[in-house]
Design a protein around this motif. Structure first.
Motif, PDB file in Angstrom:
ATOM      1  N   GLN A  30      -1.078   5.885   5.597  1.00 21.11           N
ATOM      2  CA  GLN A  30      -1.447   4.484   5.064  1.00 21.11           C
ATOM      3  C   GLN A  30      -0.961   3.293   6.042  1.00 21.11           C
ATOM      4  O   GLN A  30      -0.071   3.604   6.491  1.00 21.11           O
ATOM      5  CB  GLN A  30      -0.839   4.164   3.690  1.00 21.11           C
TER       6      GLN A  30
ATOM      7  N   SER B 158      -5.611   0.680   5.486  1.00 24.91           N
ATOM      8  CA  SER B 158      -6.049   2.075   5.654  1.00 24.91           C
ATOM      9  C   SER B 158      -5.283   2.910   4.520  1.00 24.91           C
ATOM     10  O   SER B 158      -4.124   2.686   4.770  1.00 24.91           O
ATOM     11  CB  SER B 158      -6.086   2.505   7.125  1.00 24.91           C
ATOM     12  N   VAL B 159      -6.011   3.456   3.731  1.00 24.61           N
ATOM     13  CA  VAL B 159      -5.371   4.580   2.692  1.00 24.61           C
ATOM     14  C   VAL B 159      -6.187   5.573   2.487  1.00 24.61           C
ATOM     15  O   VAL B 159      -7.419   5.332   2.444  1.00 24.61           O
ATOM     16  CB  VAL B 159      -4.907   3.518   1.681  1.00 24.61           C
ATOM     17  N   SER B 160      -5.733   6.822   2.038  1.00 26.69           N
ATOM     18  CA  SER B 160      -6.777   7.768   1.814  1.00 26.69           C
ATOM     19  C   SER B 160      -7.497   7.629   0.417  1.00 26.69           C
ATOM     20  O   SER B 160      -8.591   8.113   0.477  1.00 26.69           O
ATOM     21  CB  SER B 160      -5.874   9.090   1.783  1.00 26.69           C
ATOM     22  N   GLY B 161      -6.656   7.257  -0.576  1.00 24.90           N
ATOM     23  CA  GLY B 161      -7.343   7.212  -1.832  1.00 24.90           C
ATOM     24  C   GLY B 161      -7.665   5.826  -2.136  1.00 24.90           C
ATOM     25  O   GLY B 161      -7.991   4.984  -1.105  1.00 24.90           O
TER      26      GLY B 161
ATOM     27  N   THR C 208     -12.555  -2.882   4.093  1.00 25.23           N
ATOM     28  CA  THR C 208     -11.059  -2.536   3.904  1.00 25.23           C
ATOM     29  C   THR C 208     -10.119  -3.780   4.163  1.00 25.23           C
ATOM     30  O   THR C 208      -9.417  -3.727   4.933  1.00 25.23           O
ATOM     31  CB  THR C 208     -10.577  -1.156   4.684  1.00 25.23           C
TER      32      THR C 208
ATOM     33  N   ARG D 186      -2.715   7.225  -5.606  1.00 20.93           N
ATOM     34  CA  ARG D 186      -2.484   8.530  -6.150  1.00 20.93           C
ATOM     35  C   ARG D 186      -1.082   8.896  -5.894  1.00 20.93           C
ATOM     36  O   ARG D 186      -0.378   8.642  -4.686  1.00 20.93           O
ATOM     37  CB  ARG D 186      -3.188   9.903  -5.080  1.00 20.93           C
TER      38      ARG D 186
ATOM     39  N   ASP E 287      -1.191   3.695  -2.118  1.00 17.42           N
ATOM     40  CA  ASP E 287      -2.162   4.676  -2.142  1.00 17.42           C
ATOM     41  C   ASP E 287      -2.060   4.862  -3.776  1.00 17.42           C
ATOM     42  O   ASP E 287      -1.126   4.970  -4.418  1.00 17.42           O
ATOM     43  CB  ASP E 287      -2.107   6.185  -1.569  1.00 17.42           C
TER      44      ASP E 287
END
Lengths: 116, 114
Positions: free
Chosen positions: B2, B26-29, B72, B97, B95
């Motif tokens: 992230q 920017s982050v995955s989840g 984003t 998660r 994130d």
């Protein structure tokens, strides 16, 4: 808002000695506490995450034997810089997150460490 | 991994004018997003957060931020700047998660000119 204190606010120590910094959540129970370094005009660098009663999780590149973190209770975490060197001189900041899924961190005022 | 970008090291705005401090992430989840302010010689203070729900979130001292998933972004805004708003502002992301790690941007110094 929730209050976090740090002690001492500044400390000067000689190279090779150890220094302990205390972080206390005064009006809430901090299930998780974070320790950061902040360099001049730079962002916060996370050093480690600690949950009460568990071993701290250190970020990559942070020496866990040098930066000892203890989170013995829901209101107290300590960071001990062992065998300090001049390159450890920095501004150290702790923060706490309360229970209940609020997610935001409450920060201490920071500790300025100078190693001579 | 992230990350957070605050593209402006410094923003200057005249007192009474609207202000915007930019942040992209920017982050995955799904993101949890935060703004913090640091006044000189004081600790960081929480301003506002986006966890879920309304894209426009309101926080302390009249600040607000808009979550824009497609871009984003999570820009910080205030309709009318005060000299006392002059400080260092940090955007942060986590994130949703699992892991609790929060990543901070490099900070934007806001200077409100009387």
């Amino acid at each position: 808002g929730a209050v976090v204190s740090q002690h001492p606010s500044w400390v000067i120590c000689k190279s090779g000695t150890s220094v302990k910094i205390e972080c206390r959540s005064l009006d809430f129970q901090a299930t998780t506490m974070f320790w950061y370094r902040q360099f001049p005009k730079q962002s916060l660098m996370l050093m480690a995450t600690s949950n009460e009663g568990s071993k701290a999780t250190y970020e990559q590149g942070v020496e866990k034997d040098k930066f000892l973190i203890n989170h013995a209770s829901l209101t107290l975490s300590t960071l001990t810089v062992t065998s300090a060197h001049p390159e450890d001189s920095s501004f150290y900041i702790c923060s706490g997150v309360g229970a209940g899924g609020t997610y935001e961190q409450y920060f201490g005022p920071g500790t300025r460490l100078t190693v001579t | 991994a992230q990350s957070v970008a605050q593209p402006e090291d410094q923003v200057n705005v005249a007192e009474g004018n609207p202000l915007t401090v930019k942040c992209t992430y920017s982050v995955s989840g799904n993101p949890y997003l935060f703004w913090y302010v640091q006044y000189p010689n004081r600790g960081l203070q929480f301003l506002l957060k986006y966890i879920t729900g309304d894209n426009l979130v309101k926080g302390s001292y009249g600040f607000e931020a808009e979550f824009n998933k497609s871009q984003t972004s999570f820009h910080l805004k205030k309709p009318s700047a005060l000299v006392s708003d002059s400080a260092l502002y940090f955007c942060a992301v986590r994130d949703s998660r699992g892991y609790q790690k929060v990543t901070f941007g490099t900070g934007t110094k806001l200077q409100v000119i009387p």
